[in-house]
Design a protein around this motif. Structure first.
Motif, short mmCIF file in Angstrom:
data_model
loop_
_atom_site.label_atom_id
_atom_site.label_comp_id
_atom_site.label_asym_id
_atom_site.label_seq_id
_atom_site.Cartn_x
_atom_site.Cartn_y
_atom_site.Cartn_z
N LEU A 5 1.14 -1.59 0.02
CA LEU A 5 -0.20 -0.42 0.10
C LEU A 5 0.42 0.96 -0.45
O LEU A 5 0.73 1.99 -1.16
CB LEU A 5 -0.98 0.02 1.03
CG LEU A 5 -1.54 0.84 1.41
CD1 LEU A 5 -3.14 1.40 0.37
CD2 LEU A 5 -2.34 1.48 2.71
N LEU A 6 2.08 1.41 0.85
CA LEU A 6 2.80 2.71 0.82
C LEU A 6 3.62 3.12 -0.45
O LEU A 6 4.26 3.51 -0.72
CB LEU A 6 3.79 2.39 2.26
CG LEU A 6 3.02 2.20 3.25
CD1 LEU A 6 4.31 2.36 4.56
CD2 LEU A 6 2.01 3.80 4.15
N LEU A 7 3.98 1.77 -1.30
CA LEU A 7 4.90 1.51 -2.02
C LEU A 7 3.88 2.33 -2.92
O LEU A 7 4.60 3.10 -4.07
CB LEU A 7 5.73 0.28 -2.42
CG LEU A 7 6.30 0.43 -3.32
CD1 LEU A 7 7.74 1.56 -3.51
CD2 LEU A 7 7.44 -1.06 -3.74
N MET A 8 3.06 1.82 -3.19
CA MET A 8 2.42 1.78 -4.59
C MET A 8 1.97 3.14 -4.84
O MET A 8 1.26 4.03 -5.45
CB MET A 8 1.37 1.02 -4.20
CG MET A 8 0.60 1.30 -5.32
SD MET A 8 -0.42 -0.60 -5.88
CE MET A 8 -1.53 -0.49 -4.63
N GLY A 9 1.39 3.64 -3.03
CA GLY A 9 0.65 4.80 -2.91
C GLY A 9 1.59 5.84 -3.20
O GLY A 9 0.96 6.70 -4.19
N THR A 10 2.70 5.56 -2.57
CA THR A 10 3.55 6.98 -2.70
C THR A 10 3.65 7.38 -4.41
O THR A 10 4.34 8.54 -4.34
CB THR A 10 5.10 6.61 -1.95
OG1 THR A 10 4.35 6.54 -0.78
CG2 THR A 10 6.04 7.81 -1.75
N ALA A 11 4.65 5.88 -5.43
CA ALA A 11 5.32 6.67 -6.68
C ALA A 11 3.77 6.76 -7.28
O ALA A 11 4.26 7.59 -7.80
CB ALA A 11 4.91 4.42 -6.83
N SER A 12 2.73 6.40 -7.02
CA SER A 12 1.50 7.57 -7.66
C SER A 12 1.68 9.15 -7.39
O SER A 12 1.42 9.79 -8.60
CB SER A 12 0.25 6.59 -7.27
OG SER A 12 -0.12 5.41 -7.94
N PHE A 13 2.37 8.77 -6.03
CA PHE A 13 1.87 10.36 -6.27
C PHE A 13 2.36 11.27 -6.49
O PHE A 13 2.40 12.60 -6.74
CB PHE A 13 1.37 10.33 -4.18
CG PHE A 13 1.87 12.07 -3.90
CD1 PHE A 13 0.37 12.45 -3.46
CD2 PHE A 13 3.13 12.22 -3.23
CE1 PHE A 13 0.94 14.42 -2.75
CE2 PHE A 13 3.26 13.98 -2.38
CZ PHE A 13 1.89 14.34 -2.60
N LEU A 14 4.25 10.81 -6.09
CA LEU A 14 4.94 10.99 -6.89
C LEU A 14 5.08 11.79 -8.26
O LEU A 14 5.84 12.61 -9.53
CB LEU A 14 6.42 10.49 -6.63
CG LEU A 14 6.58 10.71 -5.27
CD1 LEU A 14 7.65 9.73 -5.19
CD2 LEU A 14 6.72 11.80 -4.65
N VAL A 15 4.37 10.85 -9.29
CA VAL A 15 3.89 11.39 -10.93
C VAL A 15 3.38 12.22 -10.48
O VAL A 15 3.54 13.06 -11.71
CB VAL A 15 2.80 10.13 -11.18
CG1 VAL A 15 2.52 10.34 -12.74
CG2 VAL A 15 4.10 8.73 -11.03
N GLY A 16 2.26 12.18 -10.09
CA GLY A 16 1.79 13.46 -10.20
C GLY A 16 2.69 15.12 -9.17
O GLY A 16 2.12 15.98 -10.20
N CYS A 17 3.78 14.44 -9.20
CA CYS A 17 4.69 15.79 -8.62
C CYS A 17 5.73 15.93 -9.94
O CYS A 17 6.58 17.13 -9.64
CB CYS A 17 5.48 15.79 -7.76
SG CYS A 17 4.41 15.64 -5.73
N LEU A 18 6.16 15.30 -11.02
CA LEU A 18 6.88 15.02 -11.89
C LEU A 18 6.68 16.10 -12.53
O LEU A 18 5.66 16.73 -13.01
CB LEU A 18 6.86 13.67 -12.27
CG LEU A 18 7.21 12.51 -12.53
CD1 LEU A 18 7.41 11.50 -12.86
CD2 LEU A 18 8.68 12.76 -11.59
N PRO A 19 8.05 16.68 -13.61
CA PRO A 19 8.37 18.02 -14.25
C PRO A 19 8.13 17.48 -15.45
O PRO A 19 8.40 16.17 -15.77
CB PRO A 19 9.43 18.68 -13.84
CG PRO A 19 10.44 17.60 -12.89
CD PRO A 19 9.58 16.71 -12.31
#
Length: 445
Positions: free
Chosen positions: A100-114
């Motif tokens: 849960l933590l690994l998958m959710g954190t990765a998805s959140f960071l996609v939204g932060c990508l330049p």
């Protein structure tokens, strides 16, 4: 007392514990499929020009974007092996918290990508890295949820309860489809500039809710029994490869129709509709069809899980595969006619009924195929290998077929029919597992 000796004495679980296990599995599954669905749609509609503009053409950018979707599926077997082994040694609950933590954190960071415009080639590299992390986390998430609920559920109603986490999956899919339907109707310059980030950033809300629920759930009865009896194996991966190769192959074959046609209707059909001249300016049709299908599936998946309790897992699977096979070519022909309502209905019925007719029984069938000491490893490994073969490459293969056939409806329809035929053939060499005691160490034969 060994796990074999406990056969026929599977412990009775308190209703509150069963409800908590189902809720914990469903909420985490909602996060997984929300993340994977929004990524699939974004790869088909948005990521090409944002992250792969350096490739020089829209077609090349689309293929590169869809390839990153497939990369996530390629990482899933690795995640399945690693986290599946942890789940068989340390517990199902531990794995569900980690994934849960690994998958959710990765998805959140996609939204932060330049994007490529901001940092050049580093942008697609970072996108691929986060997609890999998504895949690693997802590799054992659904396998862990299916296994946990199956081991909690009463034997006579296991098919129904094991299918309930998929209500969360459809909820996540419905939420993702709804968001993208809204985005498709807005100004596309605004969407490509920053609004596309919102669904990914929203993942943090689902992470928080799912984490609170999963921290409160109990470990499964089968794992606690093995732990108390000191029957946990040191190398579940080695054991499952030595003893369970036939059932791994069966599970892979069964999943081809479920996972493959799920990707066809959730992602590839969106690309197909978007590329048809008849639907020009109606980009939301694909998302609307998926939203309809997910809404239907929230009810149909549990019906087909219940049906597996009544007539058997294999027979229900055969009904679903046959339905997929019979509707594949007619459905995509009707979608190609250019009538928006008809396209939405065909997508909704294809995903909401035909795909769920195999999804419902597979939720209990796969855990029942494997013995308790290596169950999570076996389910995760077989699920994720099939996810690469059928789900991950479905949009990419379909895009190649469409491109090479000048967007002909029969190319994608034939591909869907082939996926269904493979699983239908597999059902005839699969043992019926309804009523199996999940405390036993031996695989189903």
């Amino acid at each position: 007392m060994s796990a074999t000796q406990t056969a026929g004495s599977q412990s009775v679980v308190e209703p509150a514990e069963l409800r908590r296990a189902v809720l914990a599995a469903a909420v985490g599954s909602a996060l997984e499929y929300f993340d994977f669905y929004i990524y699939g749609l974004a790869s088909a509609l948005i990521f090409g020009p944002l992250f792969f503009a350096g490739l020089g053409s829209d077609t090349a950018a689309l293929f590169a974007s869809l390839a990153t979707y497939a990369v996530g599926f390629c990482a899933r077997p690795i995640g399945g092996i690693v986290f599946g082994a942890i789940g068989d040694r340390r517990g199902r609950k531990t794995v569900l918290l980690m994934t849960l933590l690994l998958m959710g954190t990765a998805s959140f960071l996609v939204g932060c990508l330049p994007t490529y415009e901001s940092i050049g080639v580093a942008a697609p590299i970072l996108l691929i890295c986060l997609r890999i992390l998504q895949g690693l986390g997802a590799g054992a998430e659904q396998a862990g949820a299916m296994t946990l609920v199956s081991e909690f559920a009463p034997r006579a109603r296991r098919g129904l309860f094991a299918a309930l986490p998929y209500v969360g999956i459809q909820g996540g899919t419905l939420l993702g489809a709804g968001i993208f339907a809204v985005l498709s109707a807005l100004d596309q310059d605004l969407v490509h500039s920053w609004l596309w980030r919102v669904p990914f950033l929203f993942s943090v809300v689902l992470i928080a809710v799912a984490l609170v629920i999963r921290l409160k759930m109990q470990e499964s009865p089968a794992f606690k029994a093995m732990e108390s009896n000191r029957e946990l194996v040191k190398n579940p991966v080695g054991q499952v490869l030595r003893t369970s190769a036939p059932n791994i192959l069966r599970a892979i074959g069964l999943r081809i129709a479920e996972n493959g046609n799920s990707s066809v209707y959730l992602t590839l059909v969106v690309t197909f509709v978007a590329g048809l001249e008849a639907y020009k300016g109606q980009a939301s049709i694909g998302s609307a069809g998926v939203a309809l299908g997910a809404g239907i599936a929230m009810f149909s998946v549990t019906f087909f899980g219940w049906l597996g309790d009544r007539i058997g897992r294999v027979r229900t699977y055969q009904i679903g595969c046959t339905a997929q096979l019979l509707m594949a070519l007619p459905a995509f022909y009707l979608i190609s006619l250019g009538h928006a309502w008809l396209a939405i209905m065909m997508i909704g019925l294809g995903f909401g009924i035909a795909v769920q007719a195999v999804t419902g029984p597979h939720c209990s069938l796969l855990p029942e195929l494997f013995g308790a000491p290596h169950r999570l490893t076996g389910v995760a490994l077989s699920r994720e290998i099939s996810a690469v073969l059928a789900g991950g490459f479905a949009p990419l293969i379909g895009a190649v077929l469409l491109s090479s056939s000048d967007w002909a409806w029969w190319s994608i329809g034939g591909y869907s029919a082939l996926l269904a035929a493979i699983s239908l053939a597999t059902t005839f060499i699969t043992p019926e597992t309804r009523g199996r005691d999940l405390m036993t160490v031996e695989d189903a034969r």
